[in-house]
Design a protein around this motif. Structure first.
Motif, PDB file in Angstrom:
ATOM      1  N   TYR A  22       0.817  -1.219   0.000  1.00  0.00           N
ATOM      2  CA  TYR A  22       0.000   0.000   0.000  1.00  0.00           C
ATOM      3  C   TYR A  22       0.848   1.265   0.000  1.00  0.00           C
ATOM      4  O   TYR A  22       0.454   2.284  -0.569  1.00  0.00           O
ATOM      5  CB  TYR A  22      -0.980  -0.004   1.174  1.00  0.00           C
ATOM      6  CG  TYR A  22      -2.217  -0.814   0.872  1.00  0.00           C
ATOM      7  CD1 TYR A  22      -3.183  -0.347  -0.007  1.00  0.00           C
ATOM      8  CD2 TYR A  22      -2.410  -2.076   1.435  1.00  0.00           C
ATOM      9  CE1 TYR A  22      -4.311  -1.085  -0.313  1.00  0.00           C
ATOM     10  CE2 TYR A  22      -3.536  -2.835   1.138  1.00  0.00           C
ATOM     11  CZ  TYR A  22      -4.480  -2.334   0.264  1.00  0.00           C
ATOM     12  OH  TYR A  22      -5.585  -3.076  -0.047  1.00  0.00           O
ATOM     13  N   TYR A  23       2.013   1.202   0.647  1.00  0.00           N
ATOM     14  CA  TYR A  23       2.918   2.344   0.531  1.00  0.00           C
ATOM     15  C   TYR A  23       3.322   2.530  -0.926  1.00  0.00           C
ATOM     16  O   TYR A  23       3.314   3.655  -1.444  1.00  0.00           O
ATOM     17  CB  TYR A  23       4.181   2.157   1.388  1.00  0.00           C
ATOM     18  CG  TYR A  23       5.261   3.132   0.975  1.00  0.00           C
ATOM     19  CD1 TYR A  23       5.211   4.465   1.384  1.00  0.00           C
ATOM     20  CD2 TYR A  23       6.267   2.765   0.086  1.00  0.00           C
ATOM     21  CE1 TYR A  23       6.155   5.393   0.954  1.00  0.00           C
ATOM     22  CE2 TYR A  23       7.213   3.680  -0.347  1.00  0.00           C
ATOM     23  CZ  TYR A  23       7.153   4.981   0.090  1.00  0.00           C
ATOM     24  OH  TYR A  23       8.080   5.888  -0.367  1.00  0.00           O
ATOM     25  N   ALA A  74      -1.696   1.270   4.724  1.00  0.00           N
ATOM     26  CA  ALA A  74      -0.360   1.136   5.318  1.00  0.00           C
ATOM     27  C   ALA A  74      -0.295   1.661   6.752  1.00  0.00           C
ATOM     28  O   ALA A  74      -0.069   0.895   7.688  1.00  0.00           O
ATOM     29  CB  ALA A  74       0.671   1.860   4.445  1.00  0.00           C
ATOM     30  N   ALA A  75      -0.462   2.958   6.932  1.00  0.00           N
ATOM     31  CA  ALA A  75      -0.208   3.581   8.231  1.00  0.00           C
ATOM     32  C   ALA A  75      -1.041   2.971   9.352  1.00  0.00           C
ATOM     33  O   ALA A  75      -0.552   2.782  10.471  1.00  0.00           O
ATOM     34  CB  ALA A  75      -0.469   5.085   8.147  1.00  0.00           C
ATOM     35  N   SER A  76      -2.304   2.646   9.067  1.00  0.00           N
ATOM     36  CA  SER A  76      -3.172   2.122  10.124  1.00  0.00           C
ATOM     37  C   SER A  76      -2.725   0.753  10.614  1.00  0.00           C
ATOM     38  O   SER A  76      -3.107   0.318  11.707  1.00  0.00           O
ATOM     39  CB  SER A  76      -4.618   2.041   9.610  1.00  0.00           C
ATOM     40  OG  SER A  76      -4.699   1.154   8.501  1.00  0.00           O
ATOM     41  N   ALA A 102       8.347   6.121   8.219  1.00  0.00           N
ATOM     42  CA  ALA A 102       9.060   7.365   7.906  1.00  0.00           C
ATOM     43  C   ALA A 102       8.891   7.735   6.443  1.00  0.00           C
ATOM     44  O   ALA A 102       8.617   8.898   6.105  1.00  0.00           O
ATOM     45  CB  ALA A 102      10.544   7.212   8.255  1.00  0.00           C
ATOM     46  N   MET A 103       9.038   6.768   5.562  1.00  0.00           N
ATOM     47  CA  MET A 103       8.902   7.034   4.125  1.00  0.00           C
ATOM     48  C   MET A 103       7.520   7.561   3.785  1.00  0.00           C
ATOM     49  O   MET A 103       7.367   8.510   3.010  1.00  0.00           O
ATOM     50  CB  MET A 103       9.182   5.752   3.331  1.00  0.00           C
ATOM     51  CG  MET A 103      10.611   5.248   3.415  1.00  0.00           C
ATOM     52  SD  MET A 103      10.829   3.605   2.681  1.00  0.00           S
ATOM     53  CE  MET A 103      10.720   4.016   0.930  1.00  0.00           C
ATOM     54  N   GLY A 104       6.503   6.941   4.383  1.00  0.00           N
ATOM     55  CA  GLY A 104       5.135   7.345   4.070  1.00  0.00           C
ATOM     56  C   GLY A 104       4.808   8.741   4.559  1.00  0.00           C
ATOM     57  O   GLY A 104       4.217   9.550   3.828  1.00  0.00           O
TER      58      GLY A 104
END
Length: 210
Positions: A22-23, A74-76, A102-104
């Motif tokens: 997803y990233y 991704a983040a969740s 960090a990248m996201g």
């Protein structure tokens, strides 16, 4: 049931590749959106997605695809992965999660400016926004923590990073190189920051060290 995982039972090696996916979806979409808006790529149709973006007349969904894939896909999932990996002593999965985090968030800060960050994926469905300084400082700190986790051995019985890593095949040294490369790039992005803010200031020595 591996086909119906929940946020508490999903294994770290099942969760990481989807966070990576997803990233990448968000990153790839961000690239096509920004390149077409800058007219570096164009479409032959004035009504197609890319053509409309190049005309600065995008459909409403264009601005939300990156946001949706990063936060929803991704983040969740990152906090739950870190919690599970911590319990299992899977330090390399924690490192990988911190690098992707960090990248996201740097990608999102570069695109949107102020963003939900500190409270972005907690229980608050209307989280406050942080500015770019906070996001950059937090993401650089995450890279440092990731390098520390990659430098530690995993506990016996912890799933091998190779089982879930679709980027580097579980090669910890490649992850460490990625973290240092990102750190050097992002520190170089501070070239116009002459007065220290949130611990951030342009430092050529730190860039070379990374």
């Amino acid at each position: 049931n591996p086909d119906k995982p929940t946020n508490t039972v999903a294994t770290v090696d099942n969760r990481l590749p989807w966070i990576q996916y997803y990233y990448m979806y968000a990153w790839g979409t961000a690239n096509t959106r920004t390149n077409s808006a800058a007219q570096m790529i164009v479409g032959t149709s004035r009504t197609g997605t890319v053509g409309r973006q190049a005309l600065w007349n995008p459909s409403s969904g264009v601005a939300t695809t990156v946001y949706q894939n990063w936060f929803t896909g991704a983040a969740s999932n990152i906090p739950d992965l870190i919690t599970k990996a911590t319990a299992e002593g899977a330090t390399h999965y924690i490192g990988a999660a911190l690098v992707v985090k960090a990248m996201g968030y740097i990608m999102m800060a570069d695109l949107y400016g102020e963003m939900p960050y500190t409270y972005a994926v907690g229980e608050d469905f209307t989280p406050s926004f942080d500015n770019g300084e906070v996001i950059y400082a937090g993401s650089l700190a995450d890279l440092d923590k990731a390098i520390e986790y990659f430098s530690k051995p995993q506990e016996n019985g912890a799933p091998a990073l190779s089982a879930g890593d679709i980027w580097n095949g579980g090669d910890v040294q490649k992850w460490i190189k990625l973290a240092y490369g990102l750190k050097a790039r992002w520190l170089n992005n501070l070239s116009k920051v002459t007065v220290e803010k949130n611990g951030l200031k342009y430092d050529p020595t730190a860039i070379l060290a990374a």
